[in-house]
Design an enzyme around this catalytic site. Sequence first.
Site, mmCIF file in Angstrom:
data_model
loop_
_atom_site.group_PDB
_atom_site.id
_atom_site.type_symbol
_atom_site.label_atom_id
_atom_site.label_comp_id
_atom_site.label_asym_id
_atom_site.label_seq_id
_atom_site.Cartn_x
_atom_site.Cartn_y
_atom_site.Cartn_z
ATOM 1 C CD GLU A 89 -3.049 0.543 0.057
ATOM 2 O OE1 GLU A 89 -2.632 1.676 -0.231
ATOM 3 O OE2 GLU A 89 -4.315 0.165 0.005
ATOM 4 C CG ASN A 127 -6.193 2.003 5.230
ATOM 5 O OD1 ASN A 127 -5.575 1.108 5.283
ATOM 6 N ND2 ASN A 127 -7.176 1.989 4.300
ATOM 7 C CG ASP A 171 -7.738 0.028 -1.867
ATOM 8 O OD1 ASP A 171 -7.210 0.924 -0.973
ATOM 9 O OD2 ASP A 171 -7.584 -1.363 -1.583
ATOM 10 C CG ASN A 213 -8.487 2.794 0.957
ATOM 11 O OD1 ASN A 213 -7.381 3.304 0.874
ATOM 12 N ND2 ASN A 213 -9.153 1.498 1.096
ATOM 13 N NE ARG A 245 -5.505 -2.059 9.054
ATOM 14 C CZ ARG A 245 -5.119 -1.687 7.862
ATOM 15 N NH1 ARG A 245 -4.755 -0.288 7.610
ATOM 16 N NH2 ARG A 245 -5.670 -2.161 6.659
#
Length: 312
Positions: free
Chosen positions: A23, A108, A204, A154, A106
């Site tokens: 990522e 991202n 994404d 995202n 969490r």
Amino acid sequence: MTMNSIPVHRVEIAVASTDILGETPLWCDQSRKLWWVDIDGRLHQSFDPATGAHHVSSHDGQFLGSQALTADGSHLLAQDLRVTRRSSVDACPDQFCEVENGPDNRLNDGRVDARGRLWIGTMDNQLHRPNGSLYQVTGDGQVKRVFSDVIVTNGIAFAPDNRTLYFTDTRRFRTWAFDFDLDDGVIDNRRLFADYSASGERPDGACVDVDGGLWTAFFSGGRIARYRPDGQIDTIIPLPVTNPTCLCFGGDDLKTLFVTTARKFLDPQRLSIEPQAGQVLAIHGVAQGLPEHRFSISGIVDQSSTHARART
């Protein structure tokens, strides 16, 4: 409208990594390296195209959600629910700020704006509860919640004119656009930009090119796509992997599109026929990107934050 489709054979392997969940690729114009993370592997990685060197460092915690470049050449890392600062490739990260405390979340995706502020979001670890939020982090470590009711943050990206912020909630299958006030760091006029709620497709990570196109990776969709600023798709690039995750433009001319990918959620049979899963892919010459903005710590000025057009 003419739709461009780039042949899959144009897609090359840049780094033969084995990321569980690669990522947040970022091109650093100072080191002339590509940097990215493996979220589940808790790895911070770099690749030097000039030498072929691939450097990997492992970090503590459960997840390494994303990263950001800084004005002083260090890196910010999103470790679980805190942002840490790594001063060099050999240094252990120091805590910079805690973003949340308590939820089963969490950190991202995140991105730095042209004033050196970090926009970063949280996500639900179970991938279905709206526990997450979007935050703004400033150089003195102050954290401000921008909005909540997010499942998976995202696709944070800024238009080249710094007047639009894009934001995706992958598990709501939607991307939104906001009016963005660069001076005040405020967003408003939220509007739907792309909606896949009917099909369940998962947009994404994202980045923009010099002409304002928004490039998006489709997790579990085996492709990336370019949206015009009006929301229409004009380019689709099929990939030899099921799970592309995020993308950025890099190389000295910012004309190489790097794409991170994931092995996560793929069974052994699928992995056996998809050897590129978990690798970093490269596509040359489809568009030109912009220099990445850098986080400004304690008043350090980002000399590259004007987002002037790169050399052609």
